[in-house]
Write a protein that holds these residues in place. Structure first.
Motif, PDB file in Angstrom:
ATOM      1  N   LEU A 174      23.950  30.415  53.737  1.00 35.30           N
ATOM      2  CA  LEU A 174      23.268  30.349  52.448  1.00 35.30           C
ATOM      3  C   LEU A 174      23.022  31.762  51.929  1.00 35.30           C
ATOM      4  O   LEU A 174      22.787  32.683  52.712  1.00 35.30           O
ATOM      5  N   TRP A 187      14.087  23.719  44.367  1.00 36.47           N
ATOM      6  CA  TRP A 187      15.140  22.792  44.779  1.00 36.47           C
ATOM      7  C   TRP A 187      15.116  21.552  43.887  1.00 36.47           C
ATOM      8  O   TRP A 187      14.085  21.173  43.357  1.00 36.47           O
ATOM      9  N   LYS A 236      16.442  22.694  53.865  1.00 34.87           N
ATOM     10  CA  LYS A 236      17.829  23.083  53.585  1.00 34.87           C
ATOM     11  C   LYS A 236      18.739  22.766  54.766  1.00 34.87           C
ATOM     12  O   LYS A 236      19.885  22.336  54.579  1.00 34.87           O
ATOM     13  N   GLU A 260      24.272  25.924  46.126  1.00 36.85           N
ATOM     14  CA  GLU A 260      23.337  26.910  45.602  1.00 36.85           C
ATOM     15  C   GLU A 260      23.746  27.298  44.180  1.00 36.85           C
ATOM     16  O   GLU A 260      24.932  27.446  43.890  1.00 36.85           O
ATOM     17  N   SER A 313      10.647  25.324  53.850  1.00 35.32           N
ATOM     18  CA  SER A 313      11.761  25.716  52.996  1.00 35.32           C
ATOM     19  C   SER A 313      13.063  25.845  53.773  1.00 35.32           C
ATOM     20  O   SER A 313      14.133  25.503  53.268  1.00 35.32           O
ATOM     21  N   GLU A 314      12.986  26.354  54.997  1.00 38.51           N
ATOM     22  CA  GLU A 314      14.176  26.438  55.849  1.00 38.51           C
ATOM     23  C   GLU A 314      14.608  25.054  56.321  1.00 38.51           C
ATOM     24  O   GLU A 314      15.787  24.690  56.265  1.00 38.51           O
ATOM     25  N   SER A 372      18.158  31.495  51.932  1.00 43.73           N
ATOM     26  CA  SER A 372      17.599  30.434  52.781  1.00 43.73           C
ATOM     27  C   SER A 372      16.112  30.212  52.538  1.00 43.73           C
ATOM     28  O   SER A 372      15.559  29.194  52.958  1.00 43.73           O
ATOM     29  N   SER A 425      19.847  24.070  45.710  1.00 45.66           N
ATOM     30  CA  SER A 425      18.885  25.111  46.035  1.00 45.66           C
ATOM     31  C   SER A 425      19.149  26.301  45.129  1.00 45.66           C
ATOM     32  O   SER A 425      20.296  26.728  44.958  1.00 45.66           O
ATOM     33  N   LEU A 472      24.935  20.211  49.949  1.00 45.40           N
ATOM     34  CA  LEU A 472      24.030  21.165  49.310  1.00 45.40           C
ATOM     35  C   LEU A 472      24.859  22.221  48.597  1.00 45.40           C
ATOM     36  O   LEU A 472      25.842  22.722  49.141  1.00 45.40           O
TER      37      LEU A 472
END
Length: 220
Positions: free
Chosen positions: A143, A151, A175, A186, A171-172, A146, A108, A184
């Protein structure tokens, strides 16, 4: 591995061409799917002329558009991003290399770490911070961003996900499922300055996303 980019659009004629050109330059042979939600400008014509597969989705909804495009995606790896040229296309290839080499399932892109007042206002920063805190409080997921809309993930990994929202809360949800189902990470990016009319309704969508997190927690 084959790569597919999925881009939801509505009235992005001023930027969609640059986004497609950037993706084609970054990743050789990439399949690009543009899911258009009834644009009234030349978005669809420009995307098709650039070689993208254009799908018209008459049902509104951020999540709905992505679900429609992801059903058609043939790539083993998926790149999701907006069509307004705010997310950098030149970082796609390095991100693909990271997901291959580091054995992660989902990347992300984090807009918060490198933000400036020009590309990410204080209002958006505060709103995102509240949503980040709420996600951490309710789901024990930490995150930096968030609400990011860029992605990269494996298609088979996405197919394991259930009950993703049809709206902005997609989108939330994606994740939260990514953290629960795999790994995951970032990666900070430099978010661009929007030149097209914003589709996000800051207050309305922000409160809806916040409300969605509480409802999701209760339903589980």
């Amino acid at each position: 591995m084959n790569v597919t980019a999925v881009i939801p659009t509505i009235n992005e004629e001023g930027t969609i061409g640059s986004v497609i050109d950037g993706l084609l330059k970054s990743v050789e042979g990439i399949e690009i799917i543009v899911v258009d939600t009834d644009s009234t400008d030349r978005t669809k014509e420009i995307a098709a002329a650039k070689g993208a597969i254009v799908i018209n989705e008459s049902k509104r909804g951020y999540g709905t558009a992505y679900k429609t495009g992801l059903k058609r995606a043939k790539g083993d790896l998926i790149v999701c991003m907006d069509g307004d040229n705010t997310y950098p296309t030149d970082i796609v290839k390095p991100l693909l290399e990271i997901i291959w080499m580091d054995e992660v399932n989902f990347i992300s892109c984090d807009r918060m770490t490198l933000r400036t007042q020009h590309n990410y206002t204080s209002l958006h920063y505060i709103g995102n911070s509240i949503l980040n805190f709420t996600m951490r409080l309710l789901f024990k997921i930490t995150l930096n961003d968030s609400q990011s809309g860029m992605w990269i993930f494996y298609r088979e990994f996405y197919e394991k996900m259930k009950n993703l929202s049809n709206g902005m809360s997609f989108s939330e949800d994606i994740k939260i499922d990514a953290v629960r189902l795999g790994k995951l990470i970032e990666v900070p990016i430099k978010y661009g300055i929007r030149i097209s009319k914003p589709k996000l309704k800051t207050w309305n969508d922000g409160f809806m996303n916040l409300f969605h997190l509480f409802i999701k927690r209760i339903q589980e």
